[in-house]
Design an enzyme around this catalytic site. Structure first.
Site, PDB file in Angstrom:
ATOM      1  N   GLU A  72      29.029  20.253 -12.000  1.00  0.00           N
ATOM      2  CA  GLU A  72      29.184  19.740 -13.364  1.00  0.00           C
ATOM      3  C   GLU A  72      30.085  20.670 -14.186  1.00  0.00           C
ATOM      4  O   GLU A  72      30.951  20.213 -14.917  1.00  0.00           O
ATOM      5  CB  GLU A  72      27.809  19.576 -14.019  1.00  0.00           C
ATOM      6  CG  GLU A  72      27.018  18.433 -13.402  1.00  0.00           C
ATOM      7  CD  GLU A  72      25.521  18.455 -13.702  1.00  0.00           C
ATOM      8  OE1 GLU A  72      25.091  19.269 -14.549  1.00  0.00           O
ATOM      9  OE2 GLU A  72      24.775  17.667 -13.085  1.00  0.00           O
ATOM     10  N   SER A  78      24.701  22.037 -11.089  1.00  0.00           N
ATOM     11  CA  SER A  78      25.244  22.753 -12.240  1.00  0.00           C
ATOM     12  C   SER A  78      26.657  23.245 -11.950  1.00  0.00           C
ATOM     13  O   SER A  78      27.542  23.188 -12.810  1.00  0.00           O
ATOM     14  CB  SER A  78      24.350  23.936 -12.622  1.00  0.00           C
ATOM     15  OG  SER A  78      23.124  23.450 -13.121  1.00  0.00           O
ATOM     16  N   ASP A 134      18.422  12.435   2.385  1.00  0.00           N
ATOM     17  CA  ASP A 134      18.530  13.870   2.177  1.00  0.00           C
ATOM     18  C   ASP A 134      18.247  14.587   3.500  1.00  0.00           C
ATOM     19  O   ASP A 134      17.413  14.133   4.290  1.00  0.00           O
ATOM     20  CB  ASP A 134      17.501  14.315   1.130  1.00  0.00           C
ATOM     21  CG  ASP A 134      17.710  15.746   0.662  1.00  0.00           C
ATOM     22  OD1 ASP A 134      18.146  15.916  -0.481  1.00  0.00           O
ATOM     23  OD2 ASP A 134      17.425  16.687   1.451  1.00  0.00           O
ATOM     24  N   HIS A 165      22.145  29.443 -12.979  1.00  0.00           N
ATOM     25  CA  HIS A 165      21.572  29.934 -11.719  1.00  0.00           C
ATOM     26  C   HIS A 165      22.396  29.465 -10.518  1.00  0.00           C
ATOM     27  O   HIS A 165      22.096  29.817  -9.386  1.00  0.00           O
ATOM     28  CB  HIS A 165      20.130  29.430 -11.587  1.00  0.00           C
ATOM     29  CG  HIS A 165      20.031  27.941 -11.385  1.00  0.00           C
ATOM     30  ND1 HIS A 165      20.755  27.037 -12.133  1.00  0.00           N
ATOM     31  CD2 HIS A 165      19.321  27.188 -10.503  1.00  0.00           C
ATOM     32  CE1 HIS A 165      20.479  25.796 -11.726  1.00  0.00           C
ATOM     33  NE2 HIS A 165      19.610  25.870 -10.736  1.00  0.00           N
ATOM     34  N   ASP A 186      20.682  28.137  -1.713  1.00  0.00           N
ATOM     35  CA  ASP A 186      22.142  28.112  -1.641  1.00  0.00           C
ATOM     36  C   ASP A 186      22.799  28.791  -2.847  1.00  0.00           C
ATOM     37  O   ASP A 186      24.009  29.024  -2.859  1.00  0.00           O
ATOM     38  CB  ASP A 186      22.633  26.657  -1.553  1.00  0.00           C
ATOM     39  CG  ASP A 186      22.052  25.790  -2.673  1.00  0.00           C
ATOM     40  OD1 ASP A 186      20.945  26.093  -3.151  1.00  0.00           O
ATOM     41  OD2 ASP A 186      22.712  24.821  -3.072  1.00  0.00           O
ATOM     42  N   HIS A 208      17.966  17.639  -5.932  1.00  0.00           N
ATOM     43  CA  HIS A 208      18.341  16.800  -4.790  1.00  0.00           C
ATOM     44  C   HIS A 208      18.470  15.340  -5.234  1.00  0.00           C
ATOM     45  O   HIS A 208      19.439  14.660  -4.915  1.00  0.00           O
ATOM     46  CB  HIS A 208      17.264  16.876  -3.690  1.00  0.00           C
ATOM     47  CG  HIS A 208      17.184  18.208  -3.017  1.00  0.00           C
ATOM     48  ND1 HIS A 208      17.396  18.372  -1.666  1.00  0.00           N
ATOM     49  CD2 HIS A 208      16.915  19.445  -3.495  1.00  0.00           C
ATOM     50  CE1 HIS A 208      17.243  19.643  -1.351  1.00  0.00           C
ATOM     51  NE2 HIS A 208      16.943  20.320  -2.443  1.00  0.00           N
TER      52      HIS A 208
HETATM   53  C1  UDX Z   1      18.022  22.557  -6.745  1.00  0.00           C
HETATM   54  C2  UDX Z   1      18.266  23.930  -6.143  1.00  0.00           C
HETATM   55  O1  UDX Z   1      17.723  24.923  -6.967  1.00  0.00           O
HETATM   56  C3  UDX Z   1      19.718  24.188  -5.908  1.00  0.00           C
HETATM   57  O2  UDX Z   1      19.873  25.434  -5.282  1.00  0.00           O
HETATM   58  C4  UDX Z   1      20.328  23.108  -5.063  1.00  0.00           C
HETATM   59  O3  UDX Z   1      21.717  23.352  -4.946  1.00  0.00           O
HETATM   60  C5  UDX Z   1      20.067  21.766  -5.688  1.00  0.00           C
HETATM   61  O4  UDX Z   1      18.691  21.585  -5.910  1.00  0.00           O
HETATM   62  P1  UDX Z   1      18.082  22.858  -9.526  1.00  0.00           P
HETATM   63  O5  UDX Z   1      17.522  24.218  -9.517  1.00  0.00           O
HETATM   64  O6  UDX Z   1      17.328  21.837 -10.219  1.00  0.00           O
HETATM   65  O7  UDX Z   1      18.500  22.343  -8.049  1.00  0.00           O
HETATM   66  O8  UDX Z   1      19.535  23.022 -10.225  1.00  0.00           O
HETATM   67  P2  UDX Z   1      20.801  22.118 -10.248  1.00  0.00           P
HETATM   68  O9  UDX Z   1      21.330  21.852  -8.877  1.00  0.00           O
HETATM   69  O10 UDX Z   1      21.751  22.735 -11.182  1.00  0.00           O
HETATM   70  O11 UDX Z   1      20.281  20.738 -10.822  1.00  0.00           O
HETATM   71  C6  UDX Z   1      19.745  20.584 -12.093  1.00  0.00           C
HETATM   72  C7  UDX Z   1      20.208  19.252 -12.651  1.00  0.00           C
HETATM   73  O12 UDX Z   1      19.414  18.887 -13.750  1.00  0.00           O
HETATM   74  C8  UDX Z   1      21.646  19.272 -13.121  1.00  0.00           C
HETATM   75  O13 UDX Z   1      22.266  18.057 -12.762  1.00  0.00           O
HETATM   76  C9  UDX Z   1      21.539  19.346 -14.632  1.00  0.00           C
HETATM   77  O14 UDX Z   1      22.601  18.708 -15.307  1.00  0.00           O
HETATM   78  C10 UDX Z   1      20.250  18.622 -14.885  1.00  0.00           C
HETATM   79  N1  UDX Z   1      19.591  19.134 -16.094  1.00  0.00           N
HETATM   80  C11 UDX Z   1      18.830  20.256 -16.030  1.00  0.00           C
HETATM   81  C12 UDX Z   1      19.754  18.448 -17.273  1.00  0.00           C
HETATM   82  O15 UDX Z   1      20.486  17.448 -17.336  1.00  0.00           O
HETATM   83  N2  UDX Z   1      19.092  18.895 -18.374  1.00  0.00           N
HETATM   84  C13 UDX Z   1      18.298  19.981 -18.375  1.00  0.00           C
HETATM   85  O16 UDX Z   1      17.723  20.323 -19.411  1.00  0.00           O
HETATM   86  C14 UDX Z   1      18.163  20.709 -17.152  1.00  0.00           C
END
Ligand code: UDX
Length: 461
Positions: A362, A359, A123, A354, A378, A22
């Site tokens: 990106e 992700s 948020d 996941h 989601d 978030h």
């Molecule tokens: C959470 C929820 O799981 C997701 O369902 C919702 O849509 C957003 O919040 P998260 O599980 O952390 O997110 O995944 P994601 O949304 O993909 O965010 C992870 C972020 O961390 C991405 O921006 C990714 O680029 C960054 N990241 C993660 C890194 O830069 N390096 C890493 O090693 C791991």
């Protein structure tokens, strides 16, 4: 880092939910607003955002952080029968964040008298914290929803059963996941429902979504919920679209390996910051990657590396002899990596993910196809958008079969299909085309850039 608020300026106050996925998005949005020279304040808790704020490079002096120590709560014990990957640690993070209401009011009281207008971007889980905005004449609030427009549309449809679906949507409806692995959790359901109702004091909603990717769903949400004074703004992708390595940081060693690989040959494997795989799953992924015969870069962190699993006793164990057998073909990395830079690297040709919304955005920005393995919230809907709607990915775990355990054979099959087949090549070409459109949309005259310009013009009016 000091920001001088000018009397005639519009000042932005960001109120993110304290979890990486978030917070990430609002930090990127802060970076975008800073390019318009708007002073920005970010209000956060100290305990949950330690990693998040240091992990996103923000090279701007326009952003001031206000970290507040809030009470610490502990997670409810995991329910062994829950059959969900939902991270229960988000519930204490939420309880703790609710203590930001007074610090928020103090911040507004110090900023508002000196500003022409204060724009609060909060948020959707932080409605209770910002509800006193109504007490100030020159403060307006915009809710930020961190999901895809596709997921938001189906959440809306589930609740209201409108609009009447066209034939394409009818067809999709039968596969739209209804159980997202957290709605069975009473505590979480309560949080979400009470906070969404706080939207009534907002002037509109901001999505990290792009009309280039989800135009149809953005239009549908707009027609359903934004016909009055409130407006919907699709300002995504918030993430940068150009990869520039920050020279003040040492480049991660993984790039020494990635540089040596051929174009589009590497599968990047990472499951975000809220999902932990158990031992058995890690074994299956490892064996699947090994048998696939494809190149891979796998991010696999122990608990002490500071994700949401902090405090969990998670130690990674790979199958015996795995690294020797795989040799130069694969790299396993145990710390935080610059994901966007990896996705933007020419050697990266696929992403096993996941499907957290960051992700997804990106990988679509960088034109990389996805092997989708959704876990909770989601993510199952995002995975459906990627695979069935946009055709820029394949399912590893089809949510409609969510009880099915993903075996190494399934991992091997999907990795081969994505990385080494004609079908995979076509998917990759489609992802590359979509990426080019997304990157164009944020340049001068592009659809997202114009929407961002128009939002900024509106709030600085
Ligand atoms: C959470 C929820 O799981 C997701 O369902 C919702 O849509 C957003 O919040 P998260 O599980 O952390 O997110 O995944 P994601 O949304 O993909 O965010 C992870 C972020 O961390 C991405 O921006 C990714 O680029 C960054 N990241 C993660 C890194 O830069 N390096 C890493 O090693 C791991």
């Amino acid at each position: 880092m000091a920001v001088i608020d000018q009397p005639d300026a519009t000042v932005v106050v960001m109120v993110p939910f304290p979890a990486q996925g978030h917070l990430n998005q609002l930090l990127h949005l802060s970076r975008l607003f800073a390019t318009y020279n708007l002073p920005i304040h970010v209000l956060t808790t100290t305990i949950h955002n330690r990693q998040a704020t240091t992990r996103i490079p923000l090279s701007t002096t326009n952003i001031t952080f206000h970290h507040h120590a809030t009470p610490h709560f502990t997670s409810p014990p995991p329910d062994p029968n829950a059959n969900t990957k939902f991270p229960t640690q988000l519930i204490p993070a939420f309880e703790s964040a609710m203590h930001l209401r007074q610090p928020f009011n103090d911040l507004i009281s110090s900023v508002a008298p000196k500003a022409k207008r204060v724009v609060v971007i909060y948020d959707y889980l932080m409605g209770k914290v910002v509800q006193d905005v109504v007490l100030h004449d020159n403060v307006e609030a915009y809710m930020f929803s961190c999901c895809s427009a596709f997921a938001s549309f189906w959440y809306h449809y589930e609740a209201k059963k409108t609009p009447k679906l066209d034939s394409e949507l009818e067809l999709l409806l039968k596969d739209v996941p209804t159980n997202d692995g957290c709605y069975s959790m009473e505590g979480w359901q309560f949080i979400v429902s009470t906070d969404v109702s706080q939207m009534k004091f907002s002037s509109g909603t901001i999505l990290d979504a792009s009309r280039v990717i989800e135009g149809k769903y953005i239009d549908l949400i707009e027609q359903e919920d934004y016909q009055g004074d409130q407006k919907l703004y699709a300002l995504g992708p918030f993430n940068p679209v150009e990869i520039t390595h920050d020279s003040s940081h040492k480049r991660h060693q993984l790039f020494d390996w990635l540089e040596k690989q051929s174009p589009n040959s590497v599968l990047y494997v990472s499951f975000g910051t809220t999902t932990s795989m158990d031992k058995k799953e890690i074994q299956e992924i490892a064996l699947g990657l090994e048998k696939s015969d494809q190149r891979f870069l796998w991010v696999l962190r122990d608990a002490d590396k500071g994700d949401i699993f902090e405090g969990e006793n998670r130690k990674i164990e790979l199958p015996k002899g795995f690294q020797e057998r795989v040799g130069e073909r694969g790299l396993v990395v145990g710390d935080w990596v610059p994901q966007l830079e990896i996705l933007g690297h020419p050697s990266t040709g696929g992403f096993m993910s996941h499907c957290g919304w960051n992700s997804c955005m990106e990988s679509m920005t960088m034109g990389v196809p996805v092997a989708a393995w959704p876990m909770h919230s989601d993510q199952p809907r995002n995975a459906m958008l990627i695979t069935k709607v946009l055709n820029v990915g394949l399912y590893v775990r089809d949510w409609t079969q969510r009880d099915e355990f993903v075996t190494s054979t399934k991992v091997e099959e999907v990795v081969r299909r994505l990385m080494a087949s004609k079908e995979g090549e076509e998917i990759r070409n489609r992802a590359a085309e979509l990426g080019a459109k997304v990157r164009q949309s944020v340049t001068d005259g592009g659809i997202t850039r114009m929407e961002l310009d128009s939002f900024v013009a509106h709030v600085t009016r």
